[in-house]
Enzyme design. Structure first.
Site, PDB file in Angstrom:
ATOM      1  CG  HIS A 110     -12.682   5.309   3.497  1.00 13.43           C
ATOM      2  ND1 HIS A 110     -12.115   6.551   3.533  1.00 13.43           N
ATOM      3  CD2 HIS A 110     -13.911   5.454   4.046  1.00 13.43           C
ATOM      4  CE1 HIS A 110     -12.961   7.407   4.086  1.00 13.43           C
ATOM      5  NE2 HIS A 110     -14.056   6.769   4.400  1.00 13.43           N
ATOM      6  CG  ASP A 140      -9.221   7.410   2.060  1.00 11.61           C
ATOM      7  OD1 ASP A 140      -9.585   6.406   1.430  1.00 11.61           O
ATOM      8  OD2 ASP A 140      -9.912   7.940   2.966  1.00 11.61           O
ATOM      9  CB  SER A 217     -16.105   9.342   3.907  1.00  9.80           C
ATOM     10  OG  SER A 217     -15.508   9.420   5.164  1.00  9.80           O
TER      11      SER A 217
END
Length: 369
Positions: A110, A140, A217
């Protein structure tokens, strides 16, 4: 969670956690969001490996590591920070971990979603161009090729950490590059409730109370020996009443997927061929169910494993092998730990009848990734 009074909370928490995926874990938005680990490592195993072809730090084990092997937090940061990068995209930024010395960077899908070209900033201040080499939305995870070599590849722990173990998070929250926060491992095998409706990645995660924020992230969660134990994935914001609830993809999962992506650009995931749904109180009432535990089958892919096994829309799946299923996330987590080609025993309810069927798992088709 089967309580009808708590289900709305589940849905709200997940919706906010999933904000992480929308802005690409950037400094301008909230961050999300895990990946299949068919051969999941045993809890407590702490051997560490460097990715094949990398210059990582070799192997070790918790049994062999004495107290002197555990570094202080400043020592951990000094040792691992050179292996953590910031990834800039058109939408914002995220973090990444140097996977191989020849320029492969591991990050979240993402973070780079919708981009082919990115910029990679290193801890020494150098910035270079990068290209998205492969990505996998189910787990992911993604690989970026940076235009730089002779890099300090990180060492990844091959097993899961222990609850209570030190956790140091390194990344670029809100654009503050080379930021370190610390805490402990708070839990293992976590699923973010309600996430199955919009994401397949938020299952089988590590939970930590070390601060994870937008921009973290794709960054590193590190243990006391300087090994990567997780890739930062998601958090639940304080606005939802959460205090230090962060989540990471376990290192064994990240390495397994990364190696598959390196091999041919794709990752294998066990596939049943059905759309799982939560059993709401309304559905339970319509189907005359005594509780909301289980997974409702919303649809079945024609000719897929579930269809071949005789599973039909409206069935309620309650168990896979010896694992009880309380929610759709439990089903996704169960599939995470299995390989395409395996056959699993599935218990389901149809009306007043309970039956068991064998489902031969397949690799997830590209159209469903």
């Amino acid at each position: 969670m089967t309580s009808t009074t708590r289900r709305p909370l589940r849905a709200t928490m997940v919706a906010l956690a999933l904000l992480l995926a929308v802005p690409g874990c950037t400094a301008t938005g909230v961050s999300v969001p895990t990946a299949s680990a068919p051969t999941q490592a045993q809890e407590g195993s702490a051997s560490a490996t460097a990715p094949p072809g990398s210059s990582g730090g070799g192997t070790g084990s918790a049994q062999d590591a004495d107290a002197d092997a555990t570094m202080s937090i400043p020592e951990i940061v000094e040792a691992v920070e050179p292996s953590v990068v910031t990834i800039f995209t058109e939408e914002g930024l995220g973090s990444g971990v140097i996977y191989t010395e020849d320029g492969l960077i591991l990050t979240n899908e993402h973070v780079i979603r919708g981009n082919e070209d990115v910029e990679v900033a290193f801890a020494d201040g150098q910035r270079v161009s990068g290209t998205v080499e492969a990505s996998d939305a189910v787990s992911d995870l993604a690989l970026v090729r940076a235009d730089r070599t002779d890099l300090p590849a990180a060492t990844f722990q091959s097993g899961l950490p222990r609850i209570g173990e030190l956790a140091v998070v390194l990344g670029s929250p809100l654009g503050f590059e080379n930021t370190a926060t610390s805490g402990i491992i708070s839990g293992l095998h976590r699923e973010i409730p309600g996430s199955a409706a919009s994401s397949q990645s938020l299952v089988d995660l590590i939970q930590t109370d070390a601060a994870i924020s937008p921009g973290n992230s794709g960054g590193a969660v590190v243990n006391g020996r300087g090994e990567i134990i997780g890739i930062s994935e998601a958090y639940i914001p304080p606005a939802q009443g959460a205090v230090a609830l962060g989540f990471a993809i376990p290192a064994p999962t990240a390495v397994e997927v990364a190696e598959e992506l390196r091999e041919d650009g794709t990752a294998e995931h066990a596939f049943m061929g059905l759309a799982p749904g939560a059993i709401t109180p309304q559905i339970a009432e319509q189907l005359n169910l005594q509780d909301t535990a289980g997974v409702a089958v919303l649809s079945v892919s024609e000719g897929g494993p579930a269809d071949d096994a005789g599973i039909r829309p409206g069935d309620i799946i309650t168990r896979i092998e010896d694992e009880d299923l309380a929610a759709p996330e439990d089903l996704l987590a169960a599939l995470r730990q299995r390989d395409p080609g395996q056959t699993v025993s599935v218990e389901l309810r149809r009306g007043s009848q309970t039956r068991t069927v064998d489902v031969g798992l397949e690799d997830r088709p590209a159209a469903d990734r």
